[in-house]
Design an enzyme around this catalytic site. Structure first.
Site, mmCIF file in Angstrom:
data_model
loop_
_atom_site.group_PDB
_atom_site.id
_atom_site.type_symbol
_atom_site.label_atom_id
_atom_site.label_comp_id
_atom_site.label_asym_id
_atom_site.label_seq_id
_atom_site.Cartn_x
_atom_site.Cartn_y
_atom_site.Cartn_z
ATOM 1 N N ASP A 8 -22.572 -43.955 9.710
ATOM 2 C CA ASP A 8 -20.791 -43.945 9.048
ATOM 3 C C ASP A 8 -20.180 -43.336 10.422
ATOM 4 O OD1 ASP A 8 -21.300 -44.300 7.214
ATOM 5 O OD2 ASP A 8 -22.573 -43.060 5.879
ATOM 6 N N ASP A 55 -29.432 -50.143 2.605
ATOM 7 C CA ASP A 55 -27.888 -49.101 2.927
ATOM 8 C C ASP A 55 -29.201 -47.506 3.027
ATOM 9 O OD1 ASP A 55 -26.002 -47.427 3.515
ATOM 10 O OD2 ASP A 55 -25.576 -47.275 2.062
ATOM 11 N N GLU A 85 -33.320 -43.971 4.817
ATOM 12 C CA GLU A 85 -33.982 -43.374 6.279
ATOM 13 C C GLU A 85 -34.406 -42.465 5.522
ATOM 14 O OE1 GLU A 85 -30.503 -43.077 5.517
ATOM 15 O OE2 GLU A 85 -30.450 -44.114 6.745
HETATM 16 O O1 MIG Z 1 -23.391 -42.638 0.530
HETATM 17 O O2 MIG Z 1 -22.436 -47.971 0.456
HETATM 18 O O3 MIG Z 1 -23.431 -46.010 5.730
HETATM 19 O O4 MIG Z 1 -21.342 -48.266 4.958
HETATM 20 O O5 MIG Z 1 -20.148 -48.232 3.332
HETATM 21 C C1 MIG Z 1 -22.931 -43.665 1.144
HETATM 22 C C2 MIG Z 1 -21.217 -47.097 0.456
HETATM 23 C C3 MIG Z 1 -23.488 -44.993 1.429
HETATM 24 C C4 MIG Z 1 -23.318 -44.900 3.224
HETATM 25 C C5 MIG Z 1 -23.097 -46.584 4.514
HETATM 26 C C6 MIG Z 1 -21.851 -47.514 4.273
HETATM 27 C C7 MIG Z 1 -21.489 -47.683 2.839
HETATM 28 C C8 MIG Z 1 -21.497 -46.165 1.798
HETATM 29 N N1 MIG Z 1 -22.499 -46.056 2.207
#
Ligand code: MIG
Length: 819
Positions: free
Chosen positions: A506, A430, A433
């Site tokens: 999200d 995650d 980016e």
């Molecule tokens: O700042 O890990 O898109 O799926 O549950 C949020 C927490 C960070 C973003 C991801 C989401 C995940 C969440 N993450």
């Protein structure tokens, strides 16, 4: 098509400089900004050329253009404004040019023509316009202006531009993850991987960069892949109705022309250069349950128990960031998870795989082994002035590995060892980016090793996430030995399909987002990222039972099927909305499990041949102009067609069915294709059709993949007075032996007539399947069978426990005739 008189028009045109496009896709008339304008420079006339095997160099005296024949159907063009090309390096491309291609150069008074058996590339002598067409010289894609560039006063190098003609009827597809209509005509989009929590329809950019589009004009399709990792921009006849442009803030103007004329062939050929998805482990395409976050251990076990008690199939449970110790990657929070190994083993014994999250931000903490190793070895990214790139993310103050350094990737891959030893079966990358709290992402001056082609974050930003999940995948491949890893990533660049599945980030629990999701997944699929899914139910906000259930129905036909939701939302398990909705969700999750052997075979078609998994109607029937605009119906593989229900309280919906005959799955009623039909949409059904003539393999409902051994594989034949090919693939389900041909791909050719049916079988591969027989069910026969002959011998049909007839066949039968 190329018209030299148009060039003046371009030179005078007010071309906005990229900065003023920051408002994204909803961009309307640009305000004229008071910024110094820099003259664009255009290629002039061709002065000469040289050839080096399959590469041609053309020059206008100063600039050079390289035309590389990649394959019979693919040609690459590169521009060197000062005559010096950049190093030929790409993270996207996995395959080298085909050296056996046949091509030649022809010269006429006006043009040079590079010709293969499939494509002609024209280089117009007087103005350097480049165009592409068929071997018969029917032009499909032509320059509107010569390639051009502009000195980049901000950071050196050039802004590079390519402007092509847009035909009146032309429509555009692709570009990866854009939350907008399928046809991109009239849109301006840009690529800069961004953490876009709760994004809106038309918001741009999102998390991924796939600078590849498909144009369709007069029923013919071609593709353009602009392989440039800097911030890139595309304008699809938005600013000028007759022009399509793409440009970048830096790097090289380098693009691939990919010939069709069938859209599906453009996608397959795009895969031929950027790679396909590896075969996922079978459990990876089952139903997955996630949320932010399941903890402590008791909660995880309770969720697992509920699934099994309620007999709702599920293959994987996810642990989001709270499983970690203070959000330190590769650690456990021992208060919540005192004995992770034991928990994971118990879950595994009950048929659940455990998937956990890993982020790129490493907590600055001298007591933390990952940080210590990264620091000692100089693995973290630095700013232009040599200070470390620091930013706040979940763990607090963090530094970030430079995944563009092969040594760092190697190291990162080894970090998973502990979690793998604990039994974790899959990993979810995650925030890559990369996302940084407050400032969004890294500042532009951060430096990257870029596999030896050093550059700033401007160049590396869009591939950072891809290289992170690549490191994850390659590391796991070693740690699991011959077992297939399961990975998911949020950020991606073209080619990421070689390392991972993706999800769309999200989203929001609204009906509009359900619709956006159907567009995103269709688009990702034709952009080379077939293994994709949305957060079923919506990440932020609260769905009601109806929205959740309709989304679950779409989820069955999402290549990656996972429910997920934000930390502050109410429960999101299939039973959370009451018994009425639970029953429907259960029915649909069971449907996913019945379809698994079909879905798995479709993944094989993607892996082996590059077929996209989801196929918009446009891809099926590109010659019918109206069909290029359809967005709600799509095919899953060759034989299934769905049209998800996208509105609350919807009692029926109009569904277009492509050519052929189609069986409504829930009652086997036959519909004639090439027209629209009104289909009832009771809550416990959705428009879901099977192609007449198809053979669809079906598993019995299991609580998780591999729960039961299949002795006899069910095959459903849907009669049609036609001939139809179907494929049924199987292999170990979790090893890489398929790379050594240890798989079996059964090929059925069914031929229907009004008084008989024959089915022949062929096969590819060396694997001995688990099943020893087939149970063949014949659906929709227009006659009562009286004579069944299998490989020359008469056989009798049998009756199953529900009283339905079927024919049992040896798995190696050659031919069956039914009369
Ligand atoms: O700042 O890990 O898109 O799926 O549950 C949020 C927490 C960070 C973003 C991801 C989401 C995940 C969440 N993450």
């Amino acid at each position: 098509m190329a018209d030299t008189t148009k060039k003046e028009g371009i030179a005078n045109e007010i071309v906005p400089i990229p900065e003023i496009l920051e408002d994204g896709m909803q961009h309307v008339n640009n305000p004229v900004l008071d910024l110094p304008r820099i003259e664009k420079q255009y290629l002039t006339a061709v002065k000469g050329y040289s050839q080096d095997r399959n590469v041609f160099y053309f020059t206008d005296g100063r600039a050079k253009v390289e035309v590389l024949v990649v394959s019979e159907e693919i040609i690459r063009v590169r521009l060197a404004p000062e005559g010096v090309f950049l190093a030929d390096f790409s993270y996207a491309i996995s395959n080298k040019p085909d050296e056996y291609v046949n091509y030649l150069l022809e010269e006429s008074d006006t043009h040079y023509k590079v010709k293969t058996n499939a494509v002609t590339c024209f280089i117009q002598k007087d103005n350097f316009y480049i165009s592409f067409g068929s071997a018969e010289e029917k032009v499909l894609n032509a320059d509107f202006a010569a390639m051009h560039w502009e000195e980049n006063v901000d950071f050196g190098g050039y802004y590079v531009y390519c402007t092509k003609e847009a035909q009146e009827d032309e429509v555009f597809f692709g570009l990866g993850d854009k939350a907008t209509n399928l046809n991109l005509r009239g849109r301006r989009v840009r690529n800069w991987n961004s953490d876009t929590y709760s994004y809106a329809f038309n918001q741009d950019p999102l998390y991924k960069t796939i600078p590849f589009y498909i144009g369709v004009t007069q029923g013919d399709a071609y593709g353009i892949f602009f392989d440039n990792t800097f911030k890139t921009f595309f304008d699809f006849a938005a600013e000028h109705h007759d022009q399509t442009s793409f440009w970048s803030e830096g790097g090289e103007l380098q693009y691939y022309y990919i010939h069709g004329p069938k859209m599906i062939d453009v996608v397959k050929r795009y895969h031929s250069i950027t790679g396909t998805h590896y075969m996922p482990p079978l459990w990876g395409i089952g139903y997955h349950q996630c949320r932010w976050s399941y903890y402590p251990e008791k909660k995880v076990r309770d969720v697992a128990t509920e699934f099994r008690n309620r007999e709702i199939p599920c293959d994987a449970l996810y642990l989001d960031i709270d499983y970690m110790d203070g959000y330190r990657c590769f650690t456990w929070n021992k208060r919540y998870f005192p004995d992770p190994k034991k928990m994971i083993a118990d879950l595994a014994a009950d048929g659940f795989k455990t998937v956990v999250m890993i982020d790129p931000g490493i907590k600055v903490d001298d007591q933390y082994w990952v940080f210590k190793q990264g620091k000692e070895n100089n693995y973290f990214c630095r700013r232009g002035d040599d200070y470390f790139m620091e930013g706040f993310v979940w763990p607090g103050r963090c530094q970030f590995p430079d995944f563009t350094n092969p040594e760092v990737r190697e190291w990162w891959g080894t970090l998973y060892k502990g979690l793998v030893d604990d039994g974790v079966a899959g990993f979810w990358n995650d925030m890559n980016e990369p996302a940084v709290f407050g400032r969004g992402t890294f500042p532009d001056d951060v430096r990257h090793q870029f596999d030896g082609h050093r550059g700033s974050h401007r160049k590396a930003h869009n591939i950072y996430g891809m290289q992170m999940v690549r490191a994850t995948y390659e590391g796991l491949k070693k740690l699991y030995r011959n077992k297939r890893p399961f990975t998911i990533t949020r950020a991606a660049y073209a080619g990421t399909q070689r390392y991972s599945s993706v999800w769309t980030g999200d989203n929001i629990a609204t009906w509009e987002h359900l619709r956006i999701g159907t567009l995103q997944l269709q688009r990702l699929s034709v952009s080379g990222m077939s293994f994709c899914g949305t957060d079923i139910g919506g990440f932020t906000g609260e769905p009601d039972g109806e929205l959740y259930t309709r989304w679950m129905q779409f989820g069955v036909f999402s290549p990656f099927m996972r429910v997920h939701s934000a930390g502050d939302t109410r429960d999101r398990e299939p039973w959370s909305f009451g018994p009425e909705w639970e029953a429907i969700c259960k029915k649909f999750i069971e449907l996913r499990y019945k379809l698994l052997p079909y879905i798995y075979s479709v993944f094989w078609q993607q892996h082996k041949y590059g077929d996209p998994i989801l196929r918009p109607i446009a891809l099926l029937e590109q010659h019918i102009a109206k069909n290029l605009q359809r967005e709600e119906e799509f095919a899953f593989g060759d034989h299934l067609l769905v049209s998800p229900v996208l509105h609350p309280g919807q009692a029926s919906k109009i569904v277009y069915l492509p050519e052929g005959t189609w069986y409504y799955y829930f009652n086997n009623k036959v519909y004639v294709g090439s027209q629209e039909h009104t289909i009832d949409t009771p809550l416990d059904e959705m428009p879901f059709f099977v192609r007449g003539g198809a053979i669809i393999p079906e598993f019995p409902v299991m609580q998780y993949t591999g729960e039961q051994k299949i002795e006899s594989l069910r095959l459903n034949y849907y009669f049609s007075a036609d001939s139809c090919d179907s494929y049924v693939y199987s292999d170990h389900g979790d090893t890489f032996a398929y790379e050594q041909d240890v798989y079996i791909d059964k090929h059925f050719i069914a031929e229907g007539r009004n008084n008989g049916v024959s089915i022949r079988q062929g096969e590819q591969g060396l694997y001995t399947p688990n099943y020893s027989t087939f149970d063949l069910y014949l659906i929709g026969l227009p006659f009562t069978p009286s004579n069944i002959i299998v490989d020359g011998l008469k056989v009798e049909s049998k009756k199953d426990t529900e009283g339905l007839s079927y024919v049992q066949l040896d798995r190696d039968f050659k031919k069956i005739t039914i009369q």
